[in-house]
Scaffold this motif. Structure first.
Motif, mmCIF file in Angstrom:
data_model
loop_
_atom_site.group_PDB
_atom_site.id
_atom_site.type_symbol
_atom_site.label_atom_id
_atom_site.label_comp_id
_atom_site.label_asym_id
_atom_site.label_seq_id
_atom_site.Cartn_x
_atom_site.Cartn_y
_atom_site.Cartn_z
ATOM 1 N N UNK A 269 21.307 -20.614 3.902
ATOM 2 C CA UNK A 269 20.894 -19.289 3.425
ATOM 3 C C UNK A 269 21.220 -18.171 4.422
ATOM 4 N N UNK A 270 21.150 -18.483 5.712
ATOM 5 C CA UNK A 270 21.452 -17.476 6.731
ATOM 6 C C UNK A 270 22.945 -17.148 6.702
ATOM 7 N N UNK A 271 23.800 -18.169 6.578
ATOM 8 C CA UNK A 271 25.233 -17.921 6.465
ATOM 9 C C UNK A 271 25.544 -17.101 5.215
ATOM 10 N N UNK A 272 24.950 -17.504 4.087
ATOM 11 C CA UNK A 272 25.270 -16.841 2.818
ATOM 12 C C UNK A 272 24.887 -15.369 2.828
ATOM 13 N N UNK A 273 23.759 -15.037 3.421
ATOM 14 C CA UNK A 273 23.248 -13.662 3.345
ATOM 15 C C UNK A 273 23.588 -12.855 4.595
ATOM 16 N N UNK A 274 23.260 -13.393 5.775
ATOM 17 C CA UNK A 274 23.406 -12.610 7.000
ATOM 18 C C UNK A 274 24.856 -12.530 7.481
ATOM 19 N N UNK A 275 25.647 -13.579 7.270
ATOM 20 C CA UNK A 275 27.020 -13.593 7.779
ATOM 21 C C UNK A 275 27.998 -13.073 6.728
ATOM 22 N N UNK A 276 27.887 -13.576 5.469
ATOM 23 C CA UNK A 276 28.893 -13.251 4.452
ATOM 24 C C UNK A 276 28.372 -12.329 3.345
ATOM 25 N N UNK A 277 27.054 -12.046 3.335
ATOM 26 C CA UNK A 277 26.442 -11.100 2.392
ATOM 27 C C UNK A 277 26.780 -11.452 0.937
ATOM 28 N N UNK A 278 26.588 -12.724 0.563
ATOM 29 C CA UNK A 278 26.902 -13.181 -0.789
ATOM 30 C C UNK A 278 25.669 -13.507 -1.616
ATOM 31 N N UNK A 279 24.463 -13.441 -1.031
ATOM 32 C CA UNK A 279 23.239 -13.634 -1.802
ATOM 33 C C UNK A 279 23.052 -15.063 -2.288
ATOM 34 N N UNK A 280 22.161 -15.223 -3.281
ATOM 35 C CA UNK A 280 21.783 -16.557 -3.749
ATOM 36 C C UNK A 280 22.925 -17.250 -4.478
ATOM 37 N N UNK A 281 23.765 -16.490 -5.187
ATOM 38 C CA UNK A 281 24.898 -17.127 -5.863
ATOM 39 C C UNK A 281 25.907 -17.648 -4.838
ATOM 40 N N UNK A 282 26.102 -16.900 -3.775
ATOM 41 C CA UNK A 282 26.971 -17.381 -2.702
ATOM 42 C C UNK A 282 26.399 -18.618 -2.028
ATOM 43 N N UNK A 283 25.068 -18.654 -1.876
ATOM 44 C CA UNK A 283 24.414 -19.830 -1.316
ATOM 45 C C UNK A 283 24.637 -21.047 -2.213
ATOM 46 N N UNK A 284 24.512 -20.855 -3.522
ATOM 47 C CA UNK A 284 24.746 -21.956 -4.448
ATOM 48 C C UNK A 284 26.175 -22.484 -4.349
ATOM 49 N N UNK A 285 27.141 -21.573 -4.196
ATOM 50 C CA UNK A 285 28.537 -21.986 -4.074
ATOM 51 C C UNK A 285 28.769 -22.757 -2.782
ATOM 52 N N UNK A 286 28.171 -22.302 -1.686
ATOM 53 C CA UNK A 286 28.334 -22.998 -0.411
ATOM 54 C C UNK A 286 27.704 -24.388 -0.459
ATOM 55 N N UNK A 287 26.518 -24.474 -1.051
ATOM 56 C CA UNK A 287 25.850 -25.769 -1.165
ATOM 57 C C UNK A 287 26.647 -26.716 -2.061
ATOM 58 N N UNK A 288 27.222 -26.172 -3.133
ATOM 59 C CA UNK A 288 28.031 -26.998 -4.030
ATOM 60 C C UNK A 288 29.309 -27.470 -3.347
#
Length: 440
Positions: A269-288
């Motif tokens: 979640x820290x990478x998705x939001x703080x580093x790449x600013x992609x929010x929860x959908x970006x977090x879902x993509x990274x986890x997938x």
């Protein structure tokens, strides 16, 4: 030359032996794909793990949303696994002496109850950090109790000679859920909120309860440690694991990689939001993406023969892959590249986790299975929990990408140490081979 005439002139004595050649492939097919027990267990696990990954991403996102802190996000994630480190061995002793069916049903119902409470608090708008800490710890305790039970169920469902395939397919099922679950969870959270994610997880436990109630448990293959006291049984299991070279090496590597590798994944979640600013959908993509790498890894593992030494080598290869992926993630300036590196990291971490689990399952004495596998869950999940908290605190004080680089370097060192130790064992085995042949 003597062998050829026997098979042509005396066909009758050979007749019983001929069916034995195709039998292994037929038996494997029946055990894995046609056996009612394993299919039911696999379907139930698939449904449950989908909900588990949906809730996991919901917990991480909610912790980040409530606190905006990498430390608290890592701590909440850690509480889902930390009890395995402290209580796992005790639960392993209990797994060797309790009724597996009844205990598994009760633990699944307990986890469903906690998820329903999370759902209620989220819908009511009453979720606070103390509530999250308490409920995450409750889920962690139930999960750490369930892990040795689940690992002990596989050997009593399928024959031992097919255990490596059973473990690999179960792991593939788990990682397919890891691929799908976070993506579904991201959509569910963005559309209906975290309460809906918790509700889906709560419902997902119910099919597994039904499966466990109807599946056939072969009690003759179940562990039996009822004659020993809990402390004595725990000491026996620990002594066995420490003095067995392969088990000791596998546990050490899986623990270290979980500590500095899988613990880092908990901070997505820290990478998705703080580093790449992609929010929860970006977090879902990274986890997938991590799930895609994990599925590829488990597919590779499913093709490996039932040989503990081969799976031990795979854990070292996986550590090298995870080190490269984690180190690259620490430098990646682009989100798309980070997604690819997370897939490579997921491949490596899964090779370490599933490879070490399978190597142990193929090696451990059945009487000590619950205890030894609880040590694996304690080192793997406990290392993940402690690592998530430790790395979260380090990232809070500095830059999370620096932390990822350090994790990659440490995993690389562990992989090199494992490779060196394996080489030494192989060299020692080659030197002692003539004497061992003489003994035989």
């Amino acid at each position: 030359m003597a062998g050829a005439p026997v098979s042509t002139t005396a066909p009758d004595p050979q007749t019983p032996k001929r069916p034995e050649n195709p039998a292994p492939s037929q038996e494997k097919a029946r055990s894995i794909f046609s056996d009612r027990n394993f299919i039911l267990f696999l379907v139930g696990q698939c449904i449950t793990t989908q909900g588990l990954w949906i809730q996991k991403i919901a917990m991480s996102w909610l912790a980040w949303s409530l606190t905006g802190s990498a430390f608290w996000t890592g701590l909440i994630a850690a509480l889902n696994f930390a009890p395995a480190f402290f209580l796992g061995p005790i639960f392993g002793v209990m797994a060797d002496r309790v009724d597996l069916r009844r205990t598994a049903m009760l633990l699944n119902l307990g986890q469903a109850t906690v998820s329903f409470v999370l759902m209620g608090l989220s819908y009511a708008g009453m979720m606070t950090l103390p509530w999250m800490i308490m409920l995450a710890a409750s889920m962690g305790i139930l999960g750490s109790a369930m892990t040795p039970i689940r690992l002990s169920l596989v050997p009593v469902i399928v024959p031992r000679e097919f255990m490596s395939r059973a473990v690999a397919y179960a792991a593939m099922n788990f990682n397919i859920s890891r691929l799908v679950g976070p993506a579904v969870g991201g959509v569910v959270i963005a559309t209906w909120g975290t309460g809906a994610a918790f509700m889906l997880n709560a419902i997902s436990y119910l099919p597994m309860v039904f499966v466990i109630s109807v599946v056939t448990i072969h009690q003759d293959r179940a562990p039996d440690a009822k004659s020993r006291r809990i402390l004595a049984a725990l000491v026996d299991g620990a002594s066995y694991a420490i003095h067995h070279p392969m088990i000791r090496s596998v546990l050490a590597l899986s623990c270290f990689v979980s500590l500095v590798g899988t613990g880092m994944i908990e901070l997505m979640p820290v990478f998705a939001e703080a580093v790449y600013e992609r929010g929860v959908t970006g977090l879902g993509m990274m986890a997938s993406a991590g799930g895609i790498g994990a599925v590829a890894s488990t597919f590779m593992l499913s093709r490996v023969k039932s040989n503990a030494a081969d799976f031990q080598r795979i854990t070292i290869v996986g550590a090298f892959a995870a080190a490269i992926g984690m180190f690259g993630l620490g430098w990646s300036p682009w989100y798309e590249l980070a997604v690819g590196l997370i897939a490579l990291t997921g491949f490596g971490l899964t090779a370490v986790g599933v490879g070490s689990q399978t190597a142990l399952q193929l090696t451990v004495d059945n009487k000590l299975r619950g205890r030894v596998m609880s040590f694996w869950s304690a080192t793997s999940f406990g290392g993940m929990a402690l690592g998530g908290t430790m790395l979260g605190a380090i990232s809070e004080a500095g830059n999370i990408q620096y932390t990822a680089r350090g994790s990659g370097i440490l995993i690389l060192c562990a992989a090199c140490a494992g490779l060196w130790r394996l080489y030494r064992i192989g060299a020692s085995g080659r030197r002692s081979a003539p004497s061992s042949d003489a003994v035989q």
